[in-house]
Scaffold this motif. Sequence first.
Motif, short mmCIF file in Angstrom:
data_model
loop_
_atom_site.label_atom_id
_atom_site.label_comp_id
_atom_site.label_asym_id
_atom_site.label_seq_id
_atom_site.Cartn_x
_atom_site.Cartn_y
_atom_site.Cartn_z
N SER A 172 -31.78 -17.53 1.03
CA SER A 172 -31.10 -17.46 2.45
C SER A 172 -30.64 -19.08 2.70
N PHE A 173 -31.58 -19.91 2.35
CA PHE A 173 -31.10 -21.44 2.55
C PHE A 173 -30.07 -21.83 1.85
N ALA A 174 -29.77 -21.32 0.43
CA ALA A 174 -28.64 -21.72 -0.10
C ALA A 174 -27.42 -21.10 0.42
N GLY A 175 -27.41 -19.64 0.74
CA GLY A 175 -26.55 -18.91 1.40
C GLY A 175 -25.95 -19.48 2.94
N MET A 176 -26.81 -20.41 3.49
CA MET A 176 -26.41 -20.95 4.73
C MET A 176 -26.00 -22.28 4.26
N TYR A 177 -26.46 -23.22 3.68
CA TYR A 177 -26.50 -24.68 3.76
C TYR A 177 -24.99 -25.03 2.76
N VAL A 178 -25.05 -24.34 1.65
CA VAL A 178 -23.79 -24.68 0.72
C VAL A 178 -22.32 -24.53 1.65
N PRO A 179 -22.12 -23.21 2.22
CA PRO A 179 -20.70 -23.06 3.02
C PRO A 179 -20.86 -23.97 4.02
N VAL A 180 -21.61 -23.94 4.94
CA VAL A 180 -21.60 -24.85 6.22
C VAL A 180 -21.41 -26.41 5.75
N VAL A 181 -22.05 -26.91 4.80
CA VAL A 181 -22.10 -28.48 4.52
C VAL A 181 -20.37 -28.68 4.03
N TRP A 182 -20.22 -27.49 2.96
CA TRP A 182 -18.76 -27.68 2.29
C TRP A 182 -17.67 -27.50 3.44
N LEU A 183 -17.72 -26.63 4.20
CA LEU A 183 -16.60 -26.44 5.30
C LEU A 183 -16.54 -27.56 6.26
N GLY A 184 -17.94 -27.95 6.77
CA GLY A 184 -17.98 -29.05 7.72
C GLY A 184 -17.23 -30.32 7.06
N VAL A 185 -17.53 -30.67 5.87
CA VAL A 185 -17.10 -31.90 5.27
C VAL A 185 -15.27 -31.85 5.16
N LEU A 186 -15.18 -30.39 4.66
CA LEU A 186 -13.42 -30.28 4.98
C LEU A 186 -12.94 -30.39 6.25
N GLY A 187 -13.75 -29.99 7.18
CA GLY A 187 -13.15 -29.78 8.75
C GLY A 187 -13.01 -31.37 9.13
N ALA A 188 -13.99 -32.35 8.71
CA ALA A 188 -14.06 -33.59 9.18
C ALA A 188 -12.97 -34.23 8.39
N THR A 189 -12.87 -34.08 7.18
CA THR A 189 -11.83 -34.77 6.38
C THR A 189 -10.40 -34.43 6.94
N ILE A 190 -10.18 -33.39 7.11
CA ILE A 190 -8.70 -32.88 7.67
C ILE A 190 -8.41 -33.35 8.91
N ALA A 191 -9.48 -33.53 10.00
CA ALA A 191 -9.48 -34.15 11.34
C ALA A 191 -9.60 -35.50 11.33
N SER A 192 -9.72 -36.20 10.20
CA SER A 192 -9.43 -37.61 10.25
C SER A 192 -8.19 -38.03 10.47
N VAL A 193 -6.98 -37.14 10.14
CA VAL A 193 -5.75 -37.34 10.39
C VAL A 193 -5.34 -36.77 11.29
N THR A 194 -5.55 -35.16 11.58
CA THR A 194 -4.96 -34.47 12.55
C THR A 194 -5.49 -35.07 13.88
N GLN A 195 -6.89 -35.46 13.86
CA GLN A 195 -7.63 -35.73 15.26
C GLN A 195 -7.55 -34.63 16.27
N ASP A 196 -7.83 -33.39 15.61
CA ASP A 196 -7.80 -32.14 16.40
C ASP A 196 -8.58 -31.30 15.98
N ALA A 197 -9.56 -30.50 16.41
CA ALA A 197 -10.32 -29.52 16.09
C ALA A 197 -9.77 -28.13 15.98
#
Length: 471
Positions: A249-274
């Motif tokens: 259960s931990f892995a099922g939650m942690y891996v995608p949340v962290v992975w996609l959270g980092v992806l969102g942060a990196t893309i937003a670093s240029v778009t400056q939009d959520a």
Amino acid sequence: MAKTELRLDDHAIEPIPEADRDSTGPQQMWIWAGANIAPINWALGALGIILKLGIWDTIAVIVLGNLVGCALFASFTVMGHKTGVNQMVLSRAAFGRRGAYLPAALVFLMTLGWIGVNTYFPVKISMGILGQFGVPDTALPNLIVITIIMALQIGIGTYGFYAIRTFEKYTVPATVAIMVLISVAAWTQPGVVNWDLTSPLPPAERFAMLTLLTAAIGIGWGISWVTWASDYSRFVSSSTSSASVFWYSFAGMYVPVVWLGVLGATIASVTQDADPAKMVSAVFGGPMAVLVLALVLHGPIATNILNVYSATLAALSMGIRMPRIVLALLVGAAGYAVTFYFVFAPSFAQAFDHWMIGLIMWLSPFAGVALADFYVKRKGRVDVAELYRSPETSAYGDINWPGIIAFLVGLVAGWSCQNGLLPVFQGPISRNLLGGADLSWLAGTLVAGGVYLALSRKPAVVGAAAIRQAR
């Protein structure tokens, strides 16, 4: 029909019989992974950038905060596995037979909001991509897209646990593949990510914002799932070890949340939009975006089918006498209305932050009471039959005032250490003593759990007769 295939779930809130507990640890992992491979986690990562943190600040919040949040969530899945009982019925041990109606009502209302939040993302992505083909972003196209997506969510959620499990089993692998594609494209194309983005905030404000985001999108994300955790782990065979249930259960939650959270942060670093539609457009455009749309729609649907299902269990746990399927349809209709608020809100990022902070304020004390009761007071042993007896005869009592009082005290403690964007969510301790730091999740959890244990001095025993004698 084989038990591993799609079938109607005719269970409500009664304990799951051992013969029907045929889920496994890996299947639990797929359920939680499917629910979190979603564009909402792009916005979670982007939120740090929008609120003026640097890219590495935001990544640290996501990676480290979720270690705690996902561990708290996974500890709740063990409760369902040990008892075969859904989360809101389990809360009767801490809050009393009818005292547990309070958290159940809050969970029911919370799920309606989550349905709206999660439907927002596929709607915005759909309209962003359809706009490339000349479809205007007006009320009617939004209404059509919302209706189509909501119909899919309600249909699967109404069918129940087995439909949810089958849906995740056959859709998650394809979704993982497209998320890998998006990540590679974002992190290798020039101009998509600003790896050097730093925070313009002064040190004190930066620290305060780090704690706020940790509460909202780090630890807070895992806590936001605890009220539903046992609804699905109750189907895992009792022969499976609790450690296995926890870590899958931990892995099922942690891996995608962290992975996609980092992806969102990196893309937003240029778009400056959520806005997830702008995130998709920053990486893919034109016809390729249609393929991306078809696959990223999976995440919100995979999340909301859990919301629809768990909302009905929360309502039934309040003593509402109505077929689960009928309740699921009513939940879907209410969530349909809530979706419009988020779709047409002036600033989704701020509305979402307010939403998350409000959730953490009450979810933290609930988690504190529930964890203290199950793991400390009762040592993981609950008399399941007593959870279902009438309020007048249940050994757990009608209203367990130590649980209610501890919850309310924890609520105040959490608020006092909170520093949300709205003045109403800015507590005096956070403002005056912590320099604006937000420790609401920690204060709410620890204070509620500590007060509960202090007020619950009678020994916790498992046998019904012994419980009555102790009372």
